[in-house]
Scaffold this motif. Sequence first.
Motif, PDB file in Angstrom:
ATOM      1  N   MET A  14       9.603  46.341 -22.911  1.00 20.86           N
ATOM      2  CA  MET A  14       9.142  45.069 -22.353  1.00 20.86           C
ATOM      3  C   MET A  14       9.192  43.967 -23.410  1.00 20.86           C
ATOM      4  O   MET A  14       8.168  43.613 -24.013  1.00 20.86           O
ATOM      5  N   PRO A  15      10.375  43.417 -23.678  1.00 21.07           N
ATOM      6  CA  PRO A  15      10.398  42.229 -24.522  1.00 21.07           C
ATOM      7  C   PRO A  15       9.681  41.078 -23.825  1.00 21.07           C
ATOM      8  O   PRO A  15       9.445  41.123 -22.608  1.00 21.07           O
ATOM      9  N   VAL A  16       9.333  40.055 -24.565  1.00 21.17           N
ATOM     10  CA  VAL A  16       8.515  38.973 -24.021  1.00 21.17           C
ATOM     11  C   VAL A  16       9.173  38.315 -22.815  1.00 21.17           C
ATOM     12  O   VAL A  16       8.486  37.910 -21.867  1.00 21.17           O
ATOM     13  N   GLU A  17      10.490  38.241 -22.802  1.00 23.12           N
ATOM     14  CA  GLU A  17      11.148  37.574 -21.671  1.00 23.12           C
ATOM     15  C   GLU A  17      10.965  38.308 -20.344  1.00 23.12           C
ATOM     16  O   GLU A  17      11.165  37.743 -19.274  1.00 23.12           O
ATOM     17  N   THR A  18      10.569  39.581 -20.406  1.00 29.01           N
ATOM     18  CA  THR A  18      10.309  40.314 -19.162  1.00 29.01           C
ATOM     19  C   THR A  18       8.906  40.056 -18.620  1.00 29.01           C
ATOM     20  O   THR A  18       8.561  40.538 -17.547  1.00 29.01           O
ATOM     21  N   GLY A  19       8.077  39.349 -19.393  1.00 30.27           N
ATOM     22  CA  GLY A  19       6.766  38.963 -18.876  1.00 30.27           C
ATOM     23  C   GLY A  19       5.670  39.980 -19.016  1.00 30.27           C
ATOM     24  O   GLY A  19       4.906  40.181 -18.072  1.00 30.27           O
ATOM     25  N   PRO A  20       5.536  40.649 -20.187  1.00 34.22           N
ATOM     26  CA  PRO A  20       4.382  41.526 -20.353  1.00 34.22           C
ATOM     27  C   PRO A  20       3.079  40.737 -20.181  1.00 34.22           C
ATOM     28  O   PRO A  20       3.073  39.503 -20.238  1.00 34.22           O
ATOM     29  N   THR A  21       2.005  41.447 -19.984  1.00 39.07           N
ATOM     30  CA  THR A  21       0.743  40.812 -19.618  1.00 39.07           C
ATOM     31  C   THR A  21       0.323  39.747 -20.631  1.00 39.07           C
ATOM     32  O   THR A  21       0.455  39.925 -21.839  1.00 39.07           O
ATOM     33  N   MET A  22      -0.162  38.636 -20.102  1.00 35.43           N
ATOM     34  CA  MET A  22      -0.715  37.548 -20.906  1.00 35.43           C
ATOM     35  C   MET A  22      -2.202  37.820 -21.127  1.00 35.43           C
ATOM     36  O   MET A  22      -2.918  38.175 -20.193  1.00 35.43           O
ATOM     37  N   TYR A  23      -2.653  37.638 -22.378  1.00 34.90           N
ATOM     38  CA  TYR A  23      -4.052  37.889 -22.719  1.00 34.90           C
ATOM     39  C   TYR A  23      -4.614  36.706 -23.493  1.00 34.90           C
ATOM     40  O   TYR A  23      -3.889  36.028 -24.234  1.00 34.90           O
ATOM     41  N   LEU A  24      -5.916  36.489 -23.355  1.00 31.82           N
ATOM     42  CA  LEU A  24      -6.610  35.498 -24.174  1.00 31.82           C
ATOM     43  C   LEU A  24      -7.667  36.234 -24.984  1.00 31.82           C
ATOM     44  O   LEU A  24      -8.773  36.506 -24.494  1.00 31.82           O
ATOM     45  N   PRO A  25      -7.333  36.613 -26.233  1.00 31.47           N
ATOM     46  CA  PRO A  25      -8.283  37.375 -27.036  1.00 31.47           C
ATOM     47  C   PRO A  25      -9.635  36.682 -27.167  1.00 31.47           C
ATOM     48  O   PRO A  25      -9.717  35.455 -27.236  1.00 31.47           O
ATOM     49  N   TYR A  26     -10.673  37.485 -27.176  1.00 32.15           N
ATOM     50  CA  TYR A  26     -12.078  37.097 -27.329  1.00 32.15           C
ATOM     51  C   TYR A  26     -12.684  36.474 -26.074  1.00 32.15           C
ATOM     52  O   TYR A  26     -13.884  36.204 -26.037  1.00 32.15           O
ATOM     53  N   SER A  27     -11.892  36.270 -25.032  1.00 32.95           N
ATOM     54  CA  SER A  27     -12.431  35.622 -23.830  1.00 32.95           C
ATOM     55  C   SER A  27     -13.423  36.513 -23.089  1.00 32.95           C
ATOM     56  O   SER A  27     -14.227  36.018 -22.292  1.00 32.95           O
ATOM     57  N   GLN A  28     -13.395  37.822 -23.348  1.00 34.75           N
ATOM     58  CA  GLN A  28     -14.358  38.719 -22.699  1.00 34.75           C
ATOM     59  C   GLN A  28     -15.775  38.447 -23.174  1.00 34.75           C
ATOM     60  O   GLN A  28     -16.748  38.840 -22.519  1.00 34.75           O
TER      61      GLN A  28
END
Length: 396
Positions: free
Chosen positions: A223-237
């Motif tokens: 899953m290179p980035v162009e395939t759209g692996p999951t987007m995360y916002l660290p520390y948002s939990q």
Amino acid sequence: MSLALPEPAVTVRTGWLTRADCSLDEFRDCVEQATTPADYPLADSIERNVPIYSTTMRAALAEGRTREVQTELAHALLEGPGIAVFEKAWQDTTVIDRATDAYNQLLAEQRAAGIKQGDHFAAPGANERLWGALEKLAVRFPDVFADYFANDIIPLVATAWLGPNYQIIADLNVVNPGGKAQSPHRDYHLGFMEQDLAAHFPAHVHQLSPFMTLQGAVAHCDMPVETGPTMYLPYSQRYVPGYLAAELPEFREYFDEHYVQLPLTKGDAVFFNPALFHGAGSNHSTDVRRMANLLQISSAFGRALGSVDRTRISSALYPTLLKRRQERVPDTALHNVIAASAEGYPFPTSLDRDQPVGSLNPESQAELVWRALREKWPQPQFEDALRAQAARKLTH
């Protein structure tokens, strides 16, 4: 060696939350932090604020430092970035390939039957879902299931976050070329409610909800980035009003400007706190069907999102497990498979009919499976015992 970690910053809030409690400035203060290697000495690297685990962690496990590893992982999920990546979680990727072939067969049968499965947070047609993939794989391809869920990383992380007797469900997700991104969200429990309903739960339950589940994803292809692996916002939990903030336009705009994506290779796994703001990315490739097996792992004390017939699964898997034990497959691997398939917690039950004998609790389904394997029960005897145990849990 004991792992020294910073003092927890989380405090329990009481009362109720409203949208007026959602402050973008406070959210920024919460998420705009740096992950330092000193806080995660068992990680091989830190990439875009996310610890990446591989050889250093496995060396610690080989030395018997399991609790040290799990303490660090729990800290990463709670106080840290809320996410951890495990490179080569499946070191033998032929196991992934066999599971992929099985899932593709099940998907083809689903399409041939005219069944179109949608998604919680993406536009219709953007991807394909195989709901109930855990049960379908176990019943149709028990050998594949047994090899796949013998994996040691799943119980390592699940136990670190939830403790023992967790319950797994798995739902396959395929994002086709051109598939659009999901909207940013938090996950089950409160993340799968309308905001008005979530606001009726007191603030301390907003903090409790993430401790009931663990989210995971297994990469079934590169899953290179162009395939759209999951987007995360660290520390948002860590942001307590986050279940109410996730749908607000200013928070979604901030997410779109600051999320991170990490490329994965086949056999890698990601685990994250369900309160982490996240969403599947857009697949900009022209030829990659991005396939991930999405794991939701529930606490023994919680309710899973999907219903699974674990009696049926246990019956289907038993001949394979019995054969594996006769072949001297390590007990740890068999226990991993049982933990992924059988009910590990003995409740709820009818205490009129399913009374504990010589212990605080009645025998769980997982304990029954293991007893049958130890005593080498034939399949008919095992199925009779499974049905009898299920019947004792009913009130009439």
